[in-house]
Design a protein around this motif. Structure first.
Motif, short mmCIF file in Angstrom:
data_model
loop_
_atom_site.label_atom_id
_atom_site.label_comp_id
_atom_site.label_asym_id
_atom_site.label_seq_id
_atom_site.Cartn_x
_atom_site.Cartn_y
_atom_site.Cartn_z
N VAL A 1 45.89 40.81 -30.82
CA VAL A 1 44.43 40.74 -30.75
C VAL A 1 43.99 39.69 -29.74
O VAL A 1 43.08 39.92 -28.93
N LYS A 2 44.64 38.52 -29.75
CA LYS A 2 44.30 37.47 -28.80
C LYS A 2 44.58 37.91 -27.36
O LYS A 2 43.79 37.64 -26.45
N ALA B 1 41.88 40.43 -26.34
CA ALA B 1 40.60 39.75 -26.11
C ALA B 1 40.62 38.96 -24.80
O ALA B 1 39.65 38.98 -24.03
N SER B 2 41.73 38.29 -24.53
CA SER B 2 41.84 37.50 -23.30
C SER B 2 41.83 38.41 -22.07
O SER B 2 41.15 38.11 -21.07
N THR C 1 40.51 41.45 -21.87
CA THR C 1 39.17 42.03 -21.73
C THR C 1 38.19 41.03 -21.14
O THR C 1 37.40 41.37 -20.24
N LEU C 2 38.24 39.79 -21.62
CA LEU C 2 37.34 38.76 -21.09
C LEU C 2 37.61 38.50 -19.62
O LEU C 2 36.68 38.31 -18.82
#
Length: 218
Positions: free
Chosen positions: A29-30, A33-34, A36-37
């Motif tokens: 998940v991290k 998210a990283s 995508t950001l």
């Protein structure tokens, strides 16, 4: 052969029933998210100096994903409207035909006949009232969709500008208050120390001193 096929299908069905969803790990998940950001913020101009309110609004609209989505939706709705308008136009059909005639047969007296060979060209408009009606309805619906998309984009603009304005002035107010709060903190610490000194020297009752110190801390 049929038994083998049935057995294979049964085995496949049973194996499919045993499949269970696997939850994502915290690391996965991290990582997602990283990534995508990073892709979302790729290409953004870094902030190196203080910016004005209007610069903050411009940056927010330039990099806001909701605003970009609504822009693309509005462009798509406009393309669909143009396509629907073209469908409402009657079709232009060109027909070319060849006609042959034998002048020698039936040639009497002074009667004249058309040329033996000639081309007949015909350009007509192919138009169907039912197709036109449906196309007109579709065009009107597409026009409404354009208006809806435009309104959604305006709504996003208003929301983004309002959020930026609120956050900007809160930040300005906080920056202006920081210096004053620091001075207040210094005076409060000094008053606490004086109260504790008076309490140690017996120049103030413990209850009065503790009540005053509690008020200072609050």
């Amino acid at each position: 052969m049929k038994r083998i096929l049935v057995s294979s299908l049964l085995a496949f069905s049973l194996s499919a029933c045993t499949i269970t969803p696997k939850p994502l790990t915290t690391g996965a998940v991290k990582s997602f998210a990283s990534d995508t950001l990073g892709r979302v913020t790729l290409g953004q101009e870094p902030v190196t100096n203080a910016i004005t309110l209007y610069e903050a609004m411009a940056r927010a609209l330039k990099y806001n994903l909701d605003f970009k989505v609504e822009m693309y939706n509005e462009a798509l709705a406009s393309k669909q409207l143009a396509s629907a308008r073209l469908e409402a136009v009657p079709n232009l059909v060109a027909n070319a035909g060849y006609v042959g005639r034998n002048n020698n047969s039936g040639n009497t007296g002074s009667l004249t006949f058309p040329d033996k060979d000639k081309f007949q060209n015909d350009i007509t408009l192919s138009w169907n009232i039912l197709d036109f009606g449906l196309s007109k309805v579709r065009a009107e619906q597409a026009a409404d969709e354009v208006l809806v998309a435009t309104e959604r984009r305006r709504k996003i603009i208003n929301r983004v500008i309002e959020d930026v304005r609120t956050a900007y002035w809160r930040t300005i107010s906080a920056d202006r208050l920081v210096e004053g709060l620091r001075r207040l903190e210094g005076r409060t610490i000094k008053a606490l120390r004086n109260s504790q000194a008076l309490q140690r020297d017996g120049m103030s009752s413990p209850l009065t001193a503790l009540t005053y110190q509690r008020e200072l801390v609050e």
